[in-house]
Motif scaffolding. Sequence first.
Motif, PDB file in Angstrom:
ATOM      1  N   THR A 139      21.518   6.843  60.747  1.00  0.00           N
ATOM      2  CA  THR A 139      20.886   7.367  59.532  1.00  0.00           C
ATOM      3  C   THR A 139      19.660   8.204  59.874  1.00  0.00           C
ATOM      4  O   THR A 139      19.449   9.290  59.305  1.00  0.00           O
ATOM      5  CB  THR A 139      20.481   6.201  58.605  1.00  0.00           C
ATOM      6  OG1 THR A 139      21.647   5.500  58.189  1.00  0.00           O
ATOM      7  CG2 THR A 139      19.730   6.714  57.376  1.00  0.00           C
ATOM      8  N   ASP A 152      16.350   2.962  51.644  1.00  0.00           N
ATOM      9  CA  ASP A 152      17.649   2.968  50.991  1.00  0.00           C
ATOM     10  C   ASP A 152      18.677   2.182  51.808  1.00  0.00           C
ATOM     11  O   ASP A 152      19.436   1.377  51.256  1.00  0.00           O
ATOM     12  CB  ASP A 152      18.120   4.413  50.793  1.00  0.00           C
ATOM     13  CG  ASP A 152      19.449   4.490  50.066  1.00  0.00           C
ATOM     14  OD1 ASP A 152      19.518   4.027  48.913  1.00  0.00           O
ATOM     15  OD2 ASP A 152      20.420   5.013  50.647  1.00  0.00           O
ATOM     16  N   LEU A 153      18.680   2.390  53.098  1.00  0.00           N
ATOM     17  CA  LEU A 153      19.663   1.723  53.953  1.00  0.00           C
ATOM     18  C   LEU A 153      19.429   0.220  54.042  1.00  0.00           C
ATOM     19  O   LEU A 153      20.371  -0.576  53.985  1.00  0.00           O
ATOM     20  CB  LEU A 153      19.635   2.336  55.356  1.00  0.00           C
ATOM     21  CG  LEU A 153      20.608   1.718  56.362  1.00  0.00           C
ATOM     22  CD1 LEU A 153      22.049   2.051  55.983  1.00  0.00           C
ATOM     23  CD2 LEU A 153      20.300   2.189  57.776  1.00  0.00           C
ATOM     24  N   LYS A 180      20.635  11.565  61.522  1.00  0.00           N
ATOM     25  CA  LYS A 180      21.120  12.497  60.493  1.00  0.00           C
ATOM     26  C   LYS A 180      19.952  13.083  59.704  1.00  0.00           C
ATOM     27  O   LYS A 180      19.890  14.292  59.444  1.00  0.00           O
ATOM     28  CB  LYS A 180      22.086  11.775  59.562  1.00  0.00           C
ATOM     29  CG  LYS A 180      22.714  12.652  58.491  1.00  0.00           C
ATOM     30  CD  LYS A 180      23.751  11.867  57.697  1.00  0.00           C
ATOM     31  CE  LYS A 180      24.453  12.741  56.659  1.00  0.00           C
ATOM     32  NZ  LYS A 180      23.546  13.154  55.567  1.00  0.00           N
ATOM     33  N   ALA A 181      18.994  12.228  59.340  1.00  0.00           N
ATOM     34  CA  ALA A 181      17.828  12.698  58.584  1.00  0.00           C
ATOM     35  C   ALA A 181      16.995  13.667  59.423  1.00  0.00           C
ATOM     36  O   ALA A 181      16.502  14.682  58.906  1.00  0.00           O
ATOM     37  CB  ALA A 181      16.979  11.504  58.152  1.00  0.00           C
ATOM     38  N   CYS A 231      14.441   8.239  66.941  1.00  0.00           N
ATOM     39  CA  CYS A 231      15.335   7.873  65.846  1.00  0.00           C
ATOM     40  C   CYS A 231      16.343   6.805  66.268  1.00  0.00           C
ATOM     41  O   CYS A 231      16.829   6.040  65.429  1.00  0.00           O
ATOM     42  CB  CYS A 231      16.079   9.106  65.342  1.00  0.00           C
ATOM     43  SG  CYS A 231      15.003  10.333  64.541  1.00  0.00           S
ATOM     44  N   ASP A 233      12.158   7.114  53.111  1.00  0.00           N
ATOM     45  CA  ASP A 233      13.095   6.982  51.991  1.00  0.00           C
ATOM     46  C   ASP A 233      14.478   6.573  52.479  1.00  0.00           C
ATOM     47  O   ASP A 233      15.138   5.715  51.874  1.00  0.00           O
ATOM     48  CB  ASP A 233      13.178   8.297  51.213  1.00  0.00           C
ATOM     49  CG  ASP A 233      11.900   8.601  50.441  1.00  0.00           C
ATOM     50  OD1 ASP A 233      11.096   7.669  50.244  1.00  0.00           O
ATOM     51  OD2 ASP A 233      11.709   9.770  50.053  1.00  0.00           O
ATOM     52  N   GLU A 234      14.919   7.194  53.573  1.00  0.00           N
ATOM     53  CA  GLU A 234      16.231   6.866  54.123  1.00  0.00           C
ATOM     54  C   GLU A 234      16.268   5.425  54.630  1.00  0.00           C
ATOM     55  O   GLU A 234      17.270   4.707  54.452  1.00  0.00           O
ATOM     56  CB  GLU A 234      16.582   7.827  55.262  1.00  0.00           C
ATOM     57  CG  GLU A 234      16.915   9.241  54.830  1.00  0.00           C
ATOM     58  CD  GLU A 234      15.696  10.118  54.580  1.00  0.00           C
ATOM     59  OE1 GLU A 234      15.883  11.300  54.245  1.00  0.00           O
ATOM     60  OE2 GLU A 234      14.556   9.627  54.720  1.00  0.00           O
ATOM     61  N   TYR A 291      10.788   9.393  57.653  1.00  0.00           N
ATOM     62  CA  TYR A 291      12.095   9.197  57.031  1.00  0.00           C
ATOM     63  C   TYR A 291      12.133   7.856  56.299  1.00  0.00           C
ATOM     64  O   TYR A 291      13.151   7.167  56.271  1.00  0.00           O
ATOM     65  CB  TYR A 291      13.185   9.275  58.107  1.00  0.00           C
ATOM     66  CG  TYR A 291      13.120  10.582  58.874  1.00  0.00           C
ATOM     67  CD1 TYR A 291      13.456  11.781  58.257  1.00  0.00           C
ATOM     68  CD2 TYR A 291      12.682  10.612  60.193  1.00  0.00           C
ATOM     69  CE1 TYR A 291      13.376  12.980  58.946  1.00  0.00           C
ATOM     70  CE2 TYR A 291      12.602  11.808  60.889  1.00  0.00           C
ATOM     71  CZ  TYR A 291      12.947  12.992  60.262  1.00  0.00           C
ATOM     72  OH  TYR A 291      12.863  14.182  60.930  1.00  0.00           O
TER      73      TYR A 291
END
Length: 249
Positions: A93, A206-207, A96-97, A148, A202-203, A200
């Motif tokens: 994730t 969410d995850l 990707k972000a 990441c 927010d990502e 990141y």
Amino acid sequence: MSSRNLVYLDRSKTDSVLFKKNVQPYHITGSAMDLVNLIQERRSIRAYKPDPIPKERIEEILRLTVRAPSAINLQPWEIIVVTGEEKERLSRTLIKAYQEKQIACSPGNVKPLPKTYGMRGAKTLLMMKPFFEEMGADINQYINEGSCRFYGAPAAILFCLDDSFPKARMVDVGVALGYFVLTAHEFGLATCPIGLISAYEDEIKDLLNIPENKNVVIGAALGYPDWDIPANRFKSERDDLSKFVRWIG
């Protein structure tokens, strides 16, 4: 999402034993020299073996981590441990972000940095360069994408703070992070603090189903170092004390 690999710090007490891997047995004596050696030996590690860490080892490290001091003992930190497939999902994730947003590692300064700080960062990157050249890796790509992925570590540690606290309480989280990296090193595990992930947030929320009122302050990789990777031979320098300290009286 399975809760097996997403663990909020449990302060319940269980029996545990100091654990080290690939190091000589060591007994804490309480002498000042032990702490001095620990501080001098620790370094940030940017490549890890995939070997999983026993849950009880992580719990023992975190029990010592939360012994860190905080303002009026508020203990404002909240710690999330992500392992196994959930950690791999988190890494995918974040990669990707990063590829979409291209927010890279930086000091995060809100105005131009004084020259002294910029020179320290530039010197560090220059000193790291030969190790990445030996690996045939682009240093910027390796550090950004490696951050990441938590550099392939089997455990990702996230330090969070409730948004009811002022920014000043991030100092408490920082102190806890200091306890964490030193304790992990004492237990034969390596770490690397990772600030990029907060870009990141927010990502991540969410995850991992992190509530909106929790801020992801910083992360850290935790695992066994892969000493075959040249990047792990690098150890950053520190400026002379005179550059940091001003004496009055």
